[in-house]
Design an enzyme around this catalytic site. Structure first.
Site, PDB file in Angstrom:
ATOM      1  N   ARG A 256      -2.566 -41.977  16.647  1.00  0.00           N
ATOM      2  CA  ARG A 256      -3.576 -43.013  16.828  1.00  0.00           C
ATOM      3  C   ARG A 256      -4.990 -42.464  17.035  1.00  0.00           C
ATOM      4  O   ARG A 256      -5.941 -42.923  16.396  1.00  0.00           O
ATOM      5  CB  ARG A 256      -3.220 -43.902  18.035  1.00  0.00           C
ATOM      6  CG  ARG A 256      -2.216 -44.965  17.744  1.00  0.00           C
ATOM      7  CD  ARG A 256      -1.354 -45.191  18.957  1.00  0.00           C
ATOM      8  NE  ARG A 256      -0.540 -44.017  19.155  1.00  0.00           N
ATOM      9  CZ  ARG A 256       0.661 -43.845  18.591  1.00  0.00           C
ATOM     10  NH1 ARG A 256       1.171 -44.797  17.872  1.00  0.00           N
ATOM     11  NH2 ARG A 256       1.343 -42.721  18.764  1.00  0.00           N
ATOM     12  N   THR A 257      -5.153 -41.534  17.935  1.00  0.00           N
ATOM     13  CA  THR A 257      -6.508 -41.111  18.301  1.00  0.00           C
ATOM     14  C   THR A 257      -7.216 -40.491  17.095  1.00  0.00           C
ATOM     15  O   THR A 257      -8.335 -40.873  16.744  1.00  0.00           O
ATOM     16  CB  THR A 257      -6.463 -40.119  19.479  1.00  0.00           C
ATOM     17  OG1 THR A 257      -5.695 -40.709  20.526  1.00  0.00           O
ATOM     18  CG2 THR A 257      -7.858 -39.810  19.993  1.00  0.00           C
TER      19      THR A 257
ATOM     20  N   LYS B 261      -5.760 -16.301  15.304  1.00  0.00           N
ATOM     21  CA  LYS B 261      -6.220 -14.901  15.335  1.00  0.00           C
ATOM     22  C   LYS B 261      -6.812 -14.549  16.696  1.00  0.00           C
ATOM     23  O   LYS B 261      -7.332 -13.455  16.877  1.00  0.00           O
ATOM     24  CB  LYS B 261      -7.297 -14.682  14.258  1.00  0.00           C
ATOM     25  CG  LYS B 261      -6.853 -15.036  12.855  1.00  0.00           C
ATOM     26  CD  LYS B 261      -8.048 -14.919  11.901  1.00  0.00           C
ATOM     27  CE  LYS B 261      -7.805 -15.675  10.614  1.00  0.00           C
ATOM     28  NZ  LYS B 261      -9.050 -15.955   9.879  1.00  0.00           N
TER      29      LYS B 261
ATOM     30  N   ARG C 200      -8.992 -32.724  21.071  1.00  0.00           N
ATOM     31  CA  ARG C 200      -7.772 -32.901  21.882  1.00  0.00           C
ATOM     32  C   ARG C 200      -7.185 -31.520  22.118  1.00  0.00           C
ATOM     33  O   ARG C 200      -7.058 -30.719  21.186  1.00  0.00           O
ATOM     34  CB  ARG C 200      -6.739 -33.788  21.191  1.00  0.00           C
ATOM     35  CG  ARG C 200      -5.422 -33.784  21.969  1.00  0.00           C
ATOM     36  CD  ARG C 200      -4.443 -34.808  21.505  1.00  0.00           C
ATOM     37  NE  ARG C 200      -4.859 -36.145  21.884  1.00  0.00           N
ATOM     38  CZ  ARG C 200      -4.098 -37.222  21.743  1.00  0.00           C
ATOM     39  NH1 ARG C 200      -2.883 -37.104  21.248  1.00  0.00           N
ATOM     40  NH2 ARG C 200      -4.539 -38.414  22.100  1.00  0.00           N
TER      41      ARG C 200
ATOM     42  N   HIS D 140      -8.473 -39.401  29.174  1.00  0.00           N
ATOM     43  CA  HIS D 140      -8.448 -39.876  27.778  1.00  0.00           C
ATOM     44  C   HIS D 140      -9.428 -41.054  27.709  1.00  0.00           C
ATOM     45  O   HIS D 140      -9.025 -42.212  27.587  1.00  0.00           O
ATOM     46  CB  HIS D 140      -7.029 -40.289  27.399  1.00  0.00           C
ATOM     47  CG  HIS D 140      -6.775 -40.436  25.922  1.00  0.00           C
ATOM     48  ND1 HIS D 140      -7.781 -40.466  24.976  1.00  0.00           N
ATOM     49  CD2 HIS D 140      -5.603 -40.563  25.239  1.00  0.00           C
ATOM     50  CE1 HIS D 140      -7.229 -40.606  23.775  1.00  0.00           C
ATOM     51  NE2 HIS D 140      -5.913 -40.660  23.902  1.00  0.00           N
TER      52      HIS D 140
HETATM   53  N1   CP Z   1      -2.582 -43.257  22.499  1.00  0.00           N
HETATM   54  C1   CP Z   1      -2.676 -42.018  21.966  1.00  0.00           C
HETATM   55  O1   CP Z   1      -3.431 -41.164  22.434  1.00  0.00           O
HETATM   56  O2   CP Z   1      -1.879 -41.831  20.872  1.00  0.00           O
HETATM   57  P1   CP Z   1      -1.815 -40.498  20.020  1.00  0.00           P
HETATM   58  O3   CP Z   1      -1.237 -39.416  20.908  1.00  0.00           O
HETATM   59  O4   CP Z   1      -0.933 -40.823  18.845  1.00  0.00           O
HETATM   60  O5   CP Z   1      -3.214 -40.132  19.612  1.00  0.00           O
END
Ligand code: CP
Length: 302
Positions: free
Chosen positions: A53-54, A82, A103, A131
Site C-alpha cells: 500500500r504505502t 556492497k 521505509r 508511520h
Molecule cells: N499499511 C501499510 O503500511 O501497508 P504496506 O506495508 O503494504 O505498505
C-alpha cells in the site's frame, strides 16, 4: 522544505489542511479528473522493507499529479548490498529527486535521512517507530466514515507494542479529545513513551468484549511477527484475537473498523461485507491523502 519524520512534525492546522485538500483531490485520485500540479517533479521511493500500500499509493499519487517516480522495492538490488550506508545512499537519491519516501526496518532511520537530505524526507515506516502518512490517511478515513474527529471513543486492538501505526495515530488523535481503549495481550501493550504523552483519558484491556459496545472506531492491527526478537514469544501471542461478524452483534450500529493492512487472521473475511468494515476504503484513501501531502511538500503553498 519540511520533512515528515513523525506525525508531530505537523500541527493540527496543517493536518486539517491536508485532509481538506485530499477531499478536493478525490476525483483526481480516482482518475476522473486530470492534474498537473507536480508536472516535471520526481518522487524517489526507497523501500528497505516490504510494502504494498504505502509504496504503490505514493507512486499512484505522484503520477496522478503529473509527476514521475524512481526507486526500489528490493534493497538487495542496490549498492546497499556492497555496504553503502543509508546516509550516503540518501545523499545521492536526494540529488536525483524532489522528495524521498523511505521505509526502513531501523527505528530512527527517517530522522537520520532527514539530517543529510536536501529534499523532503517522508517516513514510510521506520521499524516499530512511526508511520505518519498512514496516520494522515487514518484520520481522513475516520473523518469521512464517522463524520467527525473530535471526541470519539477509539479502541486500538492488537500489537500495540511493535505496531508503528498505532503509535502515530494515538499521538494525532490525542489532539482531538479522543477517549482511548488499548486492547492487547500484556506483552504487546502500548509503550509508555506513547501513553506518557497522552493528554486524554486512556485505559488498557486484555479482552474486547466489555468495551466493544462503547466504541465509535475499532482500529485493529496485525501482530508484527517480523519485529519479535524471539519467535517463541511470537508463537505465544499469535492468533490471540479475532474479530468476526458474530462478535460485532454487540457493537454500535455505526461502529467503523479500520486496519492499516495487511491482515493475517485478526479480522475474519465475514466482516468484509458488514457496514462496519472500512479498511479497504481506508487503503484507497492513501492516494488522495498522499497527493495532498506531496503537493504541500514539493510545491509549498503555491
Ligand atoms: N499499511 C501499510 O503500511 O501497508 P504496506 O506495508 O503494504 O505498505
Amino acid at each position: 522544505m519540511k520533512h515528515i519524520v513523525s506525525i508531530e512534525d505537523l500541527d493540527k492546522k496543517s493536518i486539517m489542511g491536508i485532509l481538506k485538500r485530499a477531499k478536493e483531490l478525490l476525483p483526481v485520485a480516482k482518475g476522473n479528473k486530470k492534474s498537473k500540479t507536480l508536472d516535471g517533479k520526481i518522487l524517489a521511493t526507497c523501500f528497505f522493507e516490504p510494502s504494498t500500500r504505502t509504496r504503490l499509493s505514493f507512486e499512484s499519487a505522484m503520477q496522478r499529479l503529473g509527476g514521475s517516480c524512481i526507486g526500489f522495492a528490493d534493497p538487495s538490488a542496490t549498492s546497499h548490498l556492497k555496504g553503502e550506508t543509508l546516509s550516503d545512499a540518501i545523499r545521492m537519491v536526494a540529488g536525483y529527486s524532489d522528495a524521498v519516501v523511505l521505509r526502513h526496518p531501523r527505528e530512527g532511520s527517517a530522522k537520520l535521512a532527514s539530517e543529510v537530505s536536501d529534499v523532503p524526507i517522508i517516513n514510510g515506516g521506520d521499524g516499530a517507530g512511526q508511520h505518519p502518512t498512514q496516520t494522515l490517511l487514518d484520520l481522513f478515513t475516520i473523518k469521512e466514515e464517522v463524520g467527525k474527529l473530535e471526541g470519539l471513543k477509539v479502541g486500538m486492538l492488537g500489537d500495540l507494542r511493535y505496531g508503528r501505526t498505532v503509535h502515530s495515530l494515538s499521538q494525532a488523535l490525542d489532539r482531538f479529545k479522543t477517549r482511548f481503549f488499548f486492547i492487547s495481550p500484556e506483552s504487546l501493550s502500548m509503550p509508555e513513551h506513547v501513553t506518557d504523552e497522552l493528554e486524554n483519558k486512556w485505559s488498557t484491556h486484555e479482552t474486547l468484549n466489555k468495551i466493544l459496545g462503547k466504541l465509535d472506531v475499532l482500529y485493529v492491527t496485525r501482530i508484527q511477527k517480523e519485529r519479535f526478537p524471539d519467535i517463541e514469544d511470537y508463537k505465544k501471542v499469535a492468533g490471540a484475537y479475532k474479530i468476526d461478524a458474530e462478535l460485532l452483534r454487540n457493537a454500535k450500529s455505526k461502529l467503523k473498523i479500520l486496519h492499516p493492512l495487511p491482515r493475517v487472521s485478526e479480522i475474519s473475511t465475514d466482516v468484509d461485507d458488514t457496514k462496519h468494515a472500512a479498511y479497504f476504503r481506508q487503503a484507497f484513501n492513501g492516494v488522495p491523502v498522499r497527493m495532498a501531502l506531496l503537493e504541500k511538500l514539493i510545491r509549498g503553498n503555491k
